[in-house]
Write a protein that holds these residues in place. Structure first.
Motif, PDB file in Angstrom:
ATOM      1  N   ALA A  16       0.835  -1.211   0.000  1.00 21.69           N
ATOM      2  CA  ALA A  16       0.000   0.000   0.000  1.00 21.69           C
ATOM      3  C   ALA A  16       0.868   1.259   0.000  1.00 21.69           C
ATOM      4  O   ALA A  16       0.585   2.221  -0.726  1.00 21.69           O
ATOM      5  N   GLU A  17       1.917   1.254   0.803  1.00 21.62           N
ATOM      6  CA  GLU A  17       2.811   2.416   0.833  1.00 21.62           C
ATOM      7  C   GLU A  17       3.499   2.598  -0.516  1.00 21.62           C
ATOM      8  O   GLU A  17       3.668   3.723  -0.996  1.00 21.62           O
ATOM      9  N   LEU A  18       3.889   1.488  -1.132  1.00 19.16           N
ATOM     10  CA  LEU A  18       4.538   1.569  -2.439  1.00 19.16           C
ATOM     11  C   LEU A  18       3.578   2.074  -3.508  1.00 19.16           C
ATOM     12  O   LEU A  18       3.985   2.805  -4.421  1.00 19.16           O
ATOM     13  N   ALA A  19       2.305   1.706  -3.417  1.00 21.13           N
ATOM     14  CA  ALA A  19       1.320   2.199  -4.382  1.00 21.13           C
ATOM     15  C   ALA A  19       1.237   3.720  -4.335  1.00 21.13           C
ATOM     16  O   ALA A  19       1.205   4.394  -5.375  1.00 21.13           O
ATOM     17  N   ASN A  20       1.231   4.289  -3.144  1.00 17.51           N
ATOM     18  CA  ASN A  20       1.206   5.745  -3.005  1.00 17.51           C
ATOM     19  C   ASN A  20       2.511   6.370  -3.468  1.00 17.51           C
ATOM     20  O   ASN A  20       2.533   7.432  -4.104  1.00 17.51           O
ATOM     21  N   GLY A  69      -2.738   4.838  -6.473  1.00 20.06           N
ATOM     22  CA  GLY A  69      -2.318   3.611  -7.124  1.00 20.06           C
ATOM     23  C   GLY A  69      -2.993   2.390  -6.525  1.00 20.06           C
ATOM     24  O   GLY A  69      -3.382   2.369  -5.351  1.00 20.06           O
ATOM     25  N   LYS A  70      -3.120   1.351  -7.337  1.00 19.80           N
ATOM     26  CA  LYS A  70      -3.715   0.085  -6.905  1.00 19.80           C
ATOM     27  C   LYS A  70      -2.785  -1.060  -7.311  1.00 19.80           C
ATOM     28  O   LYS A  70      -2.372  -1.161  -8.463  1.00 19.80           O
ATOM     29  N   TYR A  71      -2.487  -1.924  -6.348  1.00 26.31           N
ATOM     30  CA  TYR A  71      -1.620  -3.066  -6.616  1.00 26.31           C
ATOM     31  C   TYR A  71      -2.288  -4.030  -7.590  1.00 26.31           C
ATOM     32  O   TYR A  71      -3.466  -4.379  -7.430  1.00 26.31           O
ATOM     33  N   ILE A  72      -1.536  -4.464  -8.599  1.00 30.84           N
ATOM     34  CA  ILE A  72      -2.044  -5.419  -9.585  1.00 30.84           C
ATOM     35  C   ILE A  72      -1.395  -6.787  -9.415  1.00 30.84           C
ATOM     36  O   ILE A  72      -2.076  -7.805  -9.273  1.00 30.84           O
ATOM     37  N   CYS A  73      -0.075  -6.831  -9.444  1.00 30.98           N
ATOM     38  CA  CYS A  73       0.628  -8.115  -9.344  1.00 30.98           C
ATOM     39  C   CYS A  73       2.109  -7.855  -9.105  1.00 30.98           C
ATOM     40  O   CYS A  73       2.560  -6.709  -9.115  1.00 30.98           O
ATOM     41  N   ASN A 118      15.970  -9.215  -9.945  1.00 25.99           N
ATOM     42  CA  ASN A 118      15.110  -8.061  -9.672  1.00 25.99           C
ATOM     43  C   ASN A 118      13.704  -8.511  -9.293  1.00 25.99           C
ATOM     44  O   ASN A 118      13.256  -9.602  -9.659  1.00 25.99           O
ATOM     45  N   PHE A 119      13.013  -7.620  -8.581  1.00 25.25           N
ATOM     46  CA  PHE A 119      11.640  -7.881  -8.157  1.00 25.25           C
ATOM     47  C   PHE A 119      10.832  -6.612  -8.382  1.00 25.25           C
ATOM     48  O   PHE A 119      11.284  -5.512  -8.042  1.00 25.25           O
ATOM     49  N   SER A 120       9.623  -6.761  -8.950  1.00 26.31           N
ATOM     50  CA  SER A 120       8.813  -5.592  -9.306  1.00 26.31           C
ATOM     51  C   SER A 120       7.377  -5.754  -8.824  1.00 26.31           C
ATOM     52  O   SER A 120       6.853  -6.873  -8.754  1.00 26.31           O
ATOM     53  N   PHE A 121       6.744  -4.613  -8.520  1.00 31.41           N
ATOM     54  CA  PHE A 121       5.308  -4.538  -8.303  1.00 31.41           C
ATOM     55  C   PHE A 121       4.694  -3.725  -9.441  1.00 31.41           C
ATOM     56  O   PHE A 121       5.237  -2.685  -9.832  1.00 31.41           O
ATOM     57  N   ARG A 122       3.567  -4.188  -9.936  1.00 29.13           N
ATOM     58  CA  ARG A 122       2.817  -3.454 -10.960  1.00 29.13           C
ATOM     59  C   ARG A 122       1.622  -2.765 -10.311  1.00 29.13           C
ATOM     60  O   ARG A 122       0.922  -3.369  -9.506  1.00 29.13           O
ATOM     61  N   PHE A 123       1.397  -1.495 -10.686  1.00 33.10           N
ATOM     62  CA  PHE A 123       0.284  -0.722 -10.138  1.00 33.10           C
ATOM     63  C   PHE A 123      -0.513  -0.091 -11.270  1.00 33.10           C
ATOM     64  O   PHE A 123       0.045   0.290 -12.309  1.00 33.10           O
ATOM     65  N   SER A 124      -1.824   0.025 -11.058  1.00 28.79           N
ATOM     66  CA  SER A 124      -2.676   0.819 -11.945  1.00 28.79           C
ATOM     67  C   SER A 124      -3.082   2.084 -11.192  1.00 28.79           C
ATOM     68  O   SER A 124      -2.892   2.187  -9.968  1.00 28.79           O
ATOM     69  N   ASP A 142      -0.357   1.886 -16.592  1.00 25.28           N
ATOM     70  CA  ASP A 142       0.206   1.183 -15.444  1.00 25.28           C
ATOM     71  C   ASP A 142       1.712   1.432 -15.376  1.00 25.28           C
ATOM     72  O   ASP A 142       2.368   1.724 -16.380  1.00 25.28           O
ATOM     73  N   ALA A 143       2.249   1.292 -14.187  1.00 25.98           N
ATOM     74  CA  ALA A 143       3.693   1.454 -13.973  1.00 25.98           C
ATOM     75  C   ALA A 143       4.177   0.359 -13.037  1.00 25.98           C
ATOM     76  O   ALA A 143       3.386  -0.270 -12.317  1.00 25.98           O
ATOM     77  N   ILE A 144       5.472   0.127 -13.060  1.00 20.83           N
ATOM     78  CA  ILE A 144       6.081  -0.806 -12.122  1.00 20.83           C
ATOM     79  C   ILE A 144       7.168  -0.088 -11.348  1.00 20.83           C
ATOM     80  O   ILE A 144       7.749   0.888 -11.816  1.00 20.83           O
TER      81      ILE A 144
END
Length: 415
Positions: free
Chosen positions: A37-41, A53-57, A64-70, A77-79
């Protein structure tokens, strides 16, 4: 290419250090998932536009490790991507991300290689909760190109032998174009830092220790053969961007049009002697030659599969060179085209020398399979070097004994 019959020279990770790295990475992953949630913001405020932002996957790779957000403002969308501590040398994560961002931005400015747009990036000190250096970039739609090309229902990533040649021609043409664009970029070389590691489980017996010792001494003696020859390749330049990981496993493609939509992961890109770019691509079978050699397959088996695809790639490259003839002639200053240089590299064996130089884990295996000219090899060493080999072998056996004792103490309760 005569092959010396020796035990397997596959190099294994230090099991203790690998476990330590895995433990460090798992602990970090537990933290990062708790902070979605903090990363989405954080990502939402580090891109153009507003909204939340909303977490997708999540997306994970080897390093490397990534989070995708809409986002609710309608933007793309961005990662946010982090190098994984424990799987990437923790002390060098800032340096790794800094270098990759510089390469991505430079190539976006000077080529038409499809590279995701970067919205923001920062170092460890600038990251939320000190998670690590990061890159925030566009999420690009597409399927991994290796998924399109690989043999189905196989655990190993190997080129589908029944793939339609028209598919490969379209893919090869696009990648050949990227290579030609990189070829005209120029850099100055910097002196590489000397970092040596001592791997205690490098040899599982005296015969393997001696084979590795001979391979590395003989390999060093081959430098003059491949880099001070009459073709002028002395390793003194020019230096151009070399993307050793620019391969189908790091490319996204539109599965309907077969157009490459993104080239990813430039973390291992650096300025290298142009001769490395003059080598035919090692990834034409998706996996490198070491996979065949590790299975104790013969070099002939690899060549029977690789050489027809190399010929097909070179034909595609020649077509791209023909279409871009005026620009290529302007940049080449009368030097041979890239396709001719690749044929020269393959014919002379420099392909194998360069490949071994880049693949430190496999240098011994490649030397014996592709660069050794027969005999046991020890007869090519002088008396002083043979004495050093005996000392090296004794040291490796002593190290191996201590290593196995430590592994037993560390892992006995887990097995």
């Amino acid at each position: 290419m005569p092959q010396q019959k020796i035990p397997s020279l596959k190099t294994y990770f230090d099991e203790i250090e690998e476990t330590n790295g895995d433990d460090e990475c798992k602990a970090w992953l537990n933290r990062v998932f708790d902070l979605k949630a903090e990363l989405a913001n954080f990502v939402a405020t580090h891109r153009a536009g507003g909204g939340s932002g909303k977490y997708i996957c999540f997306l994970k790779g080897s390093f490397n490790f990534s989070f995708r957000f809409s986002f609710n403002d309608g933007g793309p969308d961005a990662i946010i991507r982090f190098p994984k501590p424990g799987h990437t040398a923790t002390a060098y994560r800032d340096e790794k991300v800094t270098n990759e961002v510089q390469v991505m931005e430079y190539l976006r400015q000077h080529t038409n290689i499809p590279i995701p747009s970067i919205h923001s990036w920062g170092l460890l000190a600038e990251s939320p909760q000190q998670l690590g250096p990061f890159i925030i970039m566009d999420y690009v739609e597409g399927v991994l190109l290796s998924t399109i090309l690989k043999q189905p229902d196989q655990e190993d990533v190997i080129l589908n032998p029944d793939i339609d040649n028209t598919i490969l021609d379209k893919i090869y043409g696009q990648i050949a174009s990227y290579m030609l664009q990189l070829l005209v970029l120029r850099f100055l070389a910097s002196e590489p830092s000397q970092r040596t590691t001592l791997q205690r489980n490098l040899a599982d017996g005296p015969e393997i220790a001696q084979a590795r010792f001979i391979a590395r001494h003989r390999f060093a003696q081959l430098i003059s053969k491949y880099y001070y020859a009459e073709d002028g390749g002395g390793g003194g330049g020019p230096f151009i961007p070399f993307c050793d990981d620019m391969r189908p496993s790091n490319m996204l493609v539109n599965p309907e049009t077969l157009c490459i939509t993104a080239v990813l992961d430039f973390e291992f890109t650096n300025a290298m002697p142009a001769e490395f770019t003059y080598d035919p691509p090692w990834w034409l079978l998706l996996s490198g030659p070491e996979m065949w050699l590790e299975r104790c397959c013969s070099m002939d088996e690899f060549l029977a599969l690789y050489e027809p695809r190399m010929a097909q790639f070179l034909q595609a490259l020649e077509q791209v060179e023909k279409e871009a003839a005026s620009e290529c002639n302007k940049q080449s200053n009368g030097s041979p085209p890239l396709s001719t240089r690749m044929r020269y590299s393959w014919r002379t064996g420099r392909f194998w020398f360069d490949y071994a130089a880049r693949k430190s884990f496999d240098v011994d295996m490649i030397y014996w399979a592709a660069l050794h000219n027969g005999g046991a090899g020890v007869e090519l060493l002088d008396d002083k070097t043979r004495t050093e080999m005996e000392s090296f072998t004794q040291t490796k056996m002593e190290q191996l004994k201590v290593y196995k004792e430590e592994c037993t103490a560390r892992f006995s309760s887990e097995r």
